[in-house]
Write a protein that holds these residues in place. Structure first.
Motif, PDB file in Angstrom:
ATOM      1  N   VAL A   3      38.605  32.875  -3.536  1.00 24.13           N
ATOM      2  CA  VAL A   3      37.575  33.433  -4.409  1.00 24.13           C
ATOM      3  C   VAL A   3      36.202  33.310  -3.757  1.00 24.13           C
ATOM      4  CG1 VAL A   3      36.428  33.187  -6.640  1.00 24.13           C
ATOM      5  CG2 VAL A   3      38.908  32.971  -6.476  1.00 24.13           C
ATOM      6  N   THR A   4      35.923  32.161  -3.196  1.00 17.67           N
ATOM      7  CA  THR A   4      34.587  31.915  -2.624  1.00 17.67           C
ATOM      8  C   THR A   4      34.344  32.731  -1.363  1.00 17.67           C
ATOM      9  OG1 THR A   4      34.637  29.674  -3.494  1.00 17.67           O
ATOM     10  CG2 THR A   4      33.022  30.148  -1.778  1.00 17.67           C
ATOM     11  N   PHE A   5      35.295  32.715  -0.432  1.00 21.65           N
ATOM     12  CA  PHE A   5      35.094  33.368   0.859  1.00 21.65           C
ATOM     13  C   PHE A   5      35.980  34.587   1.068  1.00 21.65           C
ATOM     14  CE2 PHE A   5      34.247  28.790   1.414  1.00 21.65           C
ATOM     15  CZ  PHE A   5      32.903  28.858   1.704  1.00 21.65           C
ATOM     16  N   ASP A  43      27.956  39.971   2.836  1.00 19.98           N
ATOM     17  CA  ASP A  43      28.979  39.165   3.508  1.00 19.98           C
ATOM     18  C   ASP A  43      30.145  38.783   2.597  1.00 19.98           C
ATOM     19  OD1 ASP A  43      27.880  37.280   1.857  1.00 19.98           O
ATOM     20  OD2 ASP A  43      27.061  36.024   3.440  1.00 19.98           O
ATOM     21  N   GLY A  44      30.066  39.103   1.308  1.00 17.22           N
ATOM     22  CA  GLY A  44      31.193  38.893   0.409  1.00 17.22           C
ATOM     23  C   GLY A  44      31.356  37.495  -0.127  1.00 17.22           C
ATOM     24  N   HIS A  77      34.523  43.992   0.360  1.00 12.82           N
ATOM     25  CA  HIS A  77      34.964  42.592   0.405  1.00 12.82           C
ATOM     26  C   HIS A  77      35.829  42.228  -0.811  1.00 12.82           C
ATOM     27  CE1 HIS A  77      32.279  41.863   3.796  1.00 12.82           C
ATOM     28  NE2 HIS A  77      31.292  42.414   3.100  1.00 12.82           N
ATOM     29  N   LEU A  78      36.384  43.244  -1.475  1.00 13.87           N
ATOM     30  CA  LEU A  78      37.232  43.046  -2.667  1.00 13.87           C
ATOM     31  C   LEU A  78      36.533  42.181  -3.716  1.00 13.87           C
ATOM     32  CD1 LEU A  78      40.699  42.400  -0.954  1.00 13.87           C
ATOM     33  CD2 LEU A  78      39.696  44.577  -1.675  1.00 13.87           C
ATOM     34  N   LEU A  79      35.227  42.392  -3.851  1.00 10.02           N
ATOM     35  CA  LEU A  79      34.466  41.572  -4.790  1.00 10.02           C
ATOM     36  C   LEU A  79      34.932  41.772  -6.225  1.00 10.02           C
ATOM     37  CD1 LEU A  79      30.796  41.700  -3.440  1.00 10.02           C
ATOM     38  CD2 LEU A  79      32.298  39.728  -3.600  1.00 10.02           C
ATOM     39  N   GLY A  80      35.301  43.002  -6.592  1.00  4.76           N
ATOM     40  CA  GLY A  80      35.763  43.225  -7.950  1.00  4.76           C
ATOM     41  C   GLY A  80      36.998  42.419  -8.273  1.00  4.76           C
ATOM     42  N   GLU A  81      37.969  42.421  -7.364  1.00  5.87           N
ATOM     43  CA  GLU A  81      39.200  41.661  -7.567  1.00  5.87           C
ATOM     44  C   GLU A  81      38.925  40.167  -7.584  1.00  5.87           C
ATOM     45  OE1 GLU A  81      43.145  40.720  -4.868  1.00  5.87           O
ATOM     46  OE2 GLU A  81      42.336  42.765  -4.855  1.00  5.87           O
ATOM     47  N   ARG A  82      38.061  39.687  -6.700  1.00  2.00           N
ATOM     48  CA  ARG A  82      37.784  38.257  -6.611  1.00  2.00           C
ATOM     49  C   ARG A  82      36.947  37.771  -7.797  1.00  2.00           C
ATOM     50  NH1 ARG A  82      34.915  38.354  -1.242  1.00  2.00           N
ATOM     51  NH2 ARG A  82      34.504  36.139  -1.669  1.00  2.00           N
TER      52      ARG A  82
END
Length: 676
Positions: free
Chosen positions: A391-393, A366-367, A404-409
């Motif tokens: 950043v959180t959501f 869910d990211g 979910h662009l986790l790398g960028e966040r």
């Protein structure tokens, strides 16, 4: 020399630059070498292919609350019944497109043909046959249509295997039949929820008190009416309480049979090893690499992003002694050991790994990103409240991206951590709430939860229902009495009669008996002894039979009319000996005289003529005679009742002569009326 002097600064700069480069390589080489020793990231398909190479059935450790790993032997046993090589993957839920692509990739990596089946917490997600003849599509259709949503993965796979074993033609026909049968409706659920069990407990409580209490109250009301009206034969006193007790026992025994559900789901209870397997796996992985990417999930960080995250974690740890950062790229599902609570999951991993630091839980499904501080000099409140929502959501771009662009966040998160101010001493997260119990699908006992409130509601409902029935019966009786039906002859001198008759009963009976006796006189000139009985009875009602049913006639007079009328009918048939039962004149003729007890207390006795039942009672159970005495209302005592020979009306009237015989009663009536 001048040339040397002019080039000297330039040469010095070159030498310094070379030294700096050498220093950089000297410091960077060990870290890079250490990272080179770590295994390269393994893709999801390759990892799952390796698991299937070890065992054709792989059950994830991420769903212990729904599909514990201990159920793997059950899936393996069923897989052998398909007749073809079968490979089973039990993983968290994925979209149908992802599931189809994953099976294909796993097949390519494994390099083996067979029936590949993907199962999640709700059932079979996808099934494909590679290089073997198996009706996978038909079996999948049957499973989806024939079984309800709560059937569970194991039952779904069992139905799937049964259809596969039938062969192509039968499986296709069964799939068409299932699609046609359940096109507009779904099969009934196999399990109930906690709220349904509460309703069952509530209903059981209502029935367990409502039904027996209603029996007692309605029977008591009917018994009082019967005793006052004289209708029907009175049953023994123990019958009604016995029936109520038997009814309650039957309901208590039948309820667990009818409401026999014990679980709210098909999920098997997990073992302690099932609940700790994933935490152990992640904790072991963090000892090798501060970034743990779940190998069973799709990759969300490419090599570039992963290398950058490693660099930033290393820089953060070295800068100003802040400490380590651990990134957990692990899904958080409700079926996991922590029930989807990332705080609980981070606490469990920290306790197992025994390494203080910042634990970042980034869920690839869910990211969401959550940060928990265990021992670093960073304010935990700042991490909880000041961390940007982006950043959180994530934002709309993150919602649309597969990763979910986790790398960028995560990169933004590290920037936020770099700027976070230090505190004077290490900060620790408080202990999270305990996880739900492992076997949360066990239903509470039937005689619990809302059972006790049901008992009170049942008792109240019984009172209301009984009052309503009593009102209906009373109203119906009033309406029937107003219709004034034609009198019907009674049985000849019946031995059953009420001990406390109501005034309405006495009026109806007196009128009926009197009219019946008049009708039996075929010859008006017949002056037999029976005529004396009729004449005395008519004197009591002033020559008008209708006065017998008038409300003003006292009960003692009505009893005398009944006794004279019945005795007169007995004379006409030749069955009279001139004596009437002195215990209850409504019993009819007496067979002998007997000393009987007339009070429940003391030893007071009277010599009275008694009918056969009263004689038997006086001999076998003398204390039962007071309960058989005819009792009439005494005006001087209000609504109280006394034996008929003690009430004022009887003492002043002819009824007191009953124990001395019918002839004495006739004389007393004539004497009272002034007729000689």
């Amino acid at each position: 020399m001048p040339v040397w002097n002019s080039d000297r600064p330039r040469l010095l700069r070159v030498l310094l630059a070379l030294c700096a480069v050498a220093a950089v390589f000297a410091t960077a080489t060990p870290a890079r070498a250490a990272e080179a020793d770590a295994p390269a990231p393994v893709t999801q398909a390759a990892h799952l292919a390796d698991r299937l190479r070890e065992n054709p059935v792989h059950v994830t450790d991420q769903l212990p609350r729904e599909i514990p790993r201990s159920t793997a032997p059950g899936f393996a046993r069923l897989a052998k019944k398909t007749g073809v090589p079968t490979y089973v993957l039990v993983l968290p839920s994925q979209s149908s497109t992802q599931a189809r692509q994953l099976l294909g990739a796993v097949h390519d990596r494994l390099g083996r043909d067979g029936l590949f089946v993907l199962i999640d917490e709700s059932g079979i997600t996808e099934a494909t046959a590679y290089g073997v003849r198996a009706p996978a599509d038909a079996a999948l259709t049957v499973t989806r249509y024939e079984l309800p949503y709560d059937a569970g993965p194991l039952l779904s796979f069992e139905r799937f295997v049964d259809v596969i074993a039938q062969g192509g033609k039968k499986a296709t026909a069964r799939a068409e039949a299932a699609r046609e049968t359940y096109r507009d409706e779904e099969p009934a659920d196999l399990y109930i929820g906690p709220s349904d069990r509460q309703n069952q407990s509530f209903v059981t409580g209502i029935l367990l008190t409502g039904v027996p209490l209603t029996i007692l109250l309605v029977a008591g009301f009917a018994r009082r009416r019967r005793r006052r009206s004289g209708a029907g034969r009175r049953v023994p006193r123990w019958v009604v309480p016995g029936a109520a007790v038997l009814t309650a026992a039957a309901l208590a025994l039948a309820a667990p049979v009818v409401f026999d559900q014990t679980r709210s789901s098909a999920a098997e209870p997990p073992t302690p090893a099932d609940l700790s397997a994933r935490v152990d796996r992640v904790a072991a992985g963090l000892k090798k690499d501060p970034v743990y990417a779940d190998p069973e999930s799709p990759r969300v960080l490419d090599s570039r992003r992963l290398d950058r995250l490693h660099d930033r974690i290393r820089d953060f740890r070295r800068s100003d002694g802040r400490g380590p950062v651990y990134v957990l790229l692990v899904p958080q599902t409700p079926e996991s050991e922590s029930a989807g609570d990332s705080w609980l999951f981070a606490a469990a991993v920290h306790a197992k790994a025994r390494q203080d630091g910042l634990y970042v839980v980034a869920a690839p499904d869910d990211g969401t990103i959550d940060v928990y501080n265990y021992g670093l000099r960073i304010d935990a409140d700042r991490l909880s409240f000041d961390l940007p929502d982006a950043v959180t959501f994530g934002d709309s771009r993150a919602d649309e991206a597969d990763d979910h662009l986790l790398g960028e966040r995560l990169d933004k998160l590290m920037t936020f951590l770099d700027k976070a101010p230090r505190t004077d001493r290490p900060d620790f997260e408080s202990a999270p709430a305990a996880a739900p119990k492992a076997d949360e699908h066990t239903l509470p006992p039937l005689f619990a939860t809302d059972f006790l409130p049901g008992l009170f509601v049942g008792a109240f409902a019984a009172l209301v229902l009984s009052a309503a029935l009593a009102g209906v019966m009373w109203t119906g009786g009033r309406l029937l009495r107003r219709r004034d039906p034609a009198p019907e002859p009674t049985d000849r001198l019946p031995f059953t009669a009420p001990t406390e008759p109501s005034a309405s009963y006495l009026r109806r009976t007196a009128y009926t008996e009197l009219i019946t006796l008049i009708g039996e006189f075929t010859d008006p000139d017949d002056r037999t002894l029976a005529w004396d009985h009729l004449d005395a009875a008519m004197l009591l009602v002033d020559g008008d039979p209708d006065r017998a049913r008038a409300s003003g006639t006292d009960p003692a007079t009505l009893v005398a009319v009944i006794v004279l009328a019945r005795a007169g009918r007995a004379v006409l048939t030749g069955d009279s000996d001139g004596l009437c039962c002195g215990v209850n004149p409504l019993h009819g003729p007496a067979v002998s005289r007997h000393h009987v007890r007339v009070a429940t207390e003391g030893v007071a006795r009277r010599l009275l003529p008694v009918c056969e039942p009263c004689r038997d009672t006086a001999i076998a159970e003398p204390s039962g005679i007071p309960g058989r005495l005819l009792r009439l209302p005494d005006p001087s005592l209000g609504n109280s009742r006394v034996p008929y020979y003690d009430c004022d009306d009887a003492n002043d009237g002819p009824l007191a002569a009953v124990p001395h015989g019918i002839a004495r009663l006739i004389d007393k009536v004539r004497e009272t009326a002034g007729v000689h």
